[in-house]
Design an enzyme around this catalytic site. Structure first.
Site, short mmCIF file in Angstrom:
data_model
loop_
_atom_site.label_atom_id
_atom_site.label_comp_id
_atom_site.label_asym_id
_atom_site.label_seq_id
_atom_site.Cartn_x
_atom_site.Cartn_y
_atom_site.Cartn_z
N ASP A 1 -13.04 4.12 5.78
CA ASP A 1 -12.35 3.70 4.56
C ASP A 1 -13.42 3.51 3.50
O ASP A 1 -14.42 2.82 3.74
CB ASP A 1 -11.62 2.38 4.78
CG ASP A 1 -10.36 2.56 5.62
OD1 ASP A 1 -10.14 3.68 6.11
OD2 ASP A 1 -9.60 1.59 5.79
N ASP B 1 2.46 6.67 7.60
CA ASP B 1 2.32 5.29 8.07
C ASP B 1 3.70 4.85 8.56
O ASP B 1 4.65 4.79 7.77
CB ASP B 1 1.87 4.37 6.93
CG ASP B 1 0.46 4.70 6.45
OD1 ASP B 1 -0.29 5.35 7.22
OD2 ASP B 1 0.10 4.34 5.32
#
Lengths: 270, 217
Positions: free
Chosen positions: A17, A136
């Protein structure tokens, strides 16, 4: 060496990330900790035998997005394994920019939900091989019901009403080359992948599925492949914080009969 | 100083190929170009590519690069990669059938057709995406210092049906066996991406960067 009838190896993909050019990893998307320089981390993973590397740009402000382009350029000049970049990709020009910077695949998430045709458009222009649709998903069925998962956005806070398995199938039809499937229930928990979700999606689409969210042990990686049916497994924190190395993960998967790419240096002959 | 021209016809990630070549040979001048004249002047030519064959051939013709590739194929070391390998063949079944450059006799088919023709179930997903082993069917200078059955990175839905032994220097298996590397005189081509295949791939590119185009050791 373990080789499946197809010869094709399952992949281990560390995920970084990146916020304004620095690698971070949030536990359930809060409590974000700094884990280093993206080029350095990528180089270390490459040397340890990572099969691909995924960057997720979590930079909030679009003003800072150029930083990610430079990160990709730098990494692509030094690391010669496939690179995927996701986060903030909204239009074909964003895909083009990342491919030009040296990305091999680009991940689309929220923008596909707002405009599914974007997936078709990008697949036709750039080819399915470089198009990853990230999903997601969160379980929304009660324990006594057949399992059902919904697609969420905004780090798992906002539901879309879309069934995750059907959504994955639709994305594949529109031209996605791969599905990156993250369980929002498991992300950051270290309890293992949502295997029922992974299996349901892997069985529903003809394209490769990357399992993500929840890896805490090396057995979780094995389970993602053998039980979940994933073609690749993605993990972040277990690698970033040195709980396990990628090389250890590969040795363990090989010992459980998962076909994996052994390191060229011959260190991981197990 | 020797020059390597990476042919740019708008199909795919050329930067990685160029960066990988620079990484393995700091004496070479690597240029990314769509100028026929620059390709003609280069000592070596890399013909990469991703995407669909119809667009690939259309762009090559529009930029007048098809003739330049045929010239290079007749005169200097040429490396085709992925679509750049498939485009060397006569014909691809992609996009309802497209005639390609025709340098090598053979057929490019979709994996699903390959599986059904062989009467086998799909061994996995299509595209064939990821690391697979390549068996070095014939010795060749580009295999130097690369162990047999090394892993290389593949991403493709169409494959080159096994070519005659004298052309196939690398074989791979994904349900069906297919030609993963071709060589003939000064031409070599790989279905896999050496620029994405870590150590083994970089070694192959280094070998190409100093190859004189002779197929002997």
């Amino acid at each position: 060496m373990s080789v499946s009838p197809s010869g094709l190896c399952r992949r281990i993909i560390p995920c970084l990330d990146v916020d304004r050019g620095r690698v971070v990893k949030g536990v359930k998307f809060v409590d974000i900790r700094d884990a280093g320089d993206p080029v350095e981390v990528a180089r270390r993973y490459d040397a340890a035998g990572a099969d691909e590397i995924t960057f997720l740009d979590i930079t909030a402000s679009s003003d800072d997005r150029d930083t990610m382009v430079h990160v990709v350029e730098q990494v692509a000049s030094e690391v010669f394994i496939p690179l995927t970049v996701g986060g903030g990709i909204r239009k074909p020009a964003d895909v083009r920019r990342m491919l030009n910077a040296g990305a091999d695949k680009v991940g689309i998430n929220t923008a596909a939900i707002h405009k599914p045709e974007l997936v078709r458009e990008c697949a036709e222009r750039f080819g399915s091989q470089c198009l990853v649709v990230a999903i997601d998903a969160k379980r929304v069925s009660a324990d006594n019901e057949p399992p059902r998962w919904e697609v969420f956005t905004h780090g798992g806070r906002r539901g879309t009403g879309l069934d995750a398995v059907q959504w994955a199938a639709r994305m594949a039809e529109l031209g996605a080359g791969e599905i990156l499937l993250t369980s929002m229930d498991r992300d950051g928990t270290r309890e293992g992948f949502d295997l029922a979700l992974t299996r349901a999606v892997a069985d529903a689409v003809p394209i490769p599925v990357i399992a993500s969210g929840g890896v805490g042990t090396l057995d979780h990686l094995v389970d993602g492949v053998l039980q979940g049916g994933a073609d690749a497994v993605l993990a972040a924190s277990i690698f970033h914080f040195g709980t396990f190395t990628v090389a250890e993960a590969k040795r363990h998967m090989a010992s459980r009969g998962v076909p994996i790419r052994q390191l060229a240096t011959g260190k991981a002959e197990a | 100083m020797s020059t390597i021209a990476v042919i740019d016809y708008g199909m795919g990630n050329l930067r990685s190929v160029a960066k990988a070549l620079e990484h393995v040979d700091d004496r070479a001048r690597v240029i990314i170009t769509h100028e026929p004249e620059q390709v003609r002047r280069a000592d070596r030519v890399v013909f990469p590519g991703q995407g669909a064959i119809r667009d690939c051939m259309a762009e090559l013709k529009r930029l007048e690069l098809d003739a330049v590739i045929l010239e290079a194929a007749a005169s200097k070391p040429l490396l085709g990669i992925c679509m750049g390998m498939q485009a060397l063949l006569e014909h691809s079944e992609e996009n309802a059938g497209v005639d390609a450059l025709g340098l090598v006799a053979g057929r490019v088919r979709h994996f699903r057709d390959g599986f059904s023709a062989a009467g086998i179930a799909a061994p996995g997903k299509v595209p064939h995406m990821g690391w697979n082993t390549v068996q070095q069917a014939e010795a060749h200078p580009i295999w130097r210092d690369i162990p047999d059955n090394s892993h290389f990175y593949f991403v493709h839905s169409y494959f080159v049906e096994l070519l005659p032994d004298e052309l196939t220097i690398g074989r791979c298996q994904y349900g069906v066996p297919f030609t993963a590397a071709i060589a003939r005189e000064n031409i070599v081509a790989t279905q896999f991406h050496p620029e994405k295949s870590q150590h083994a791939g970089l070694t192959l590119l280094a070998n190409f960067a100093r190859w004189d185009g002779e197929s002997g050791g």
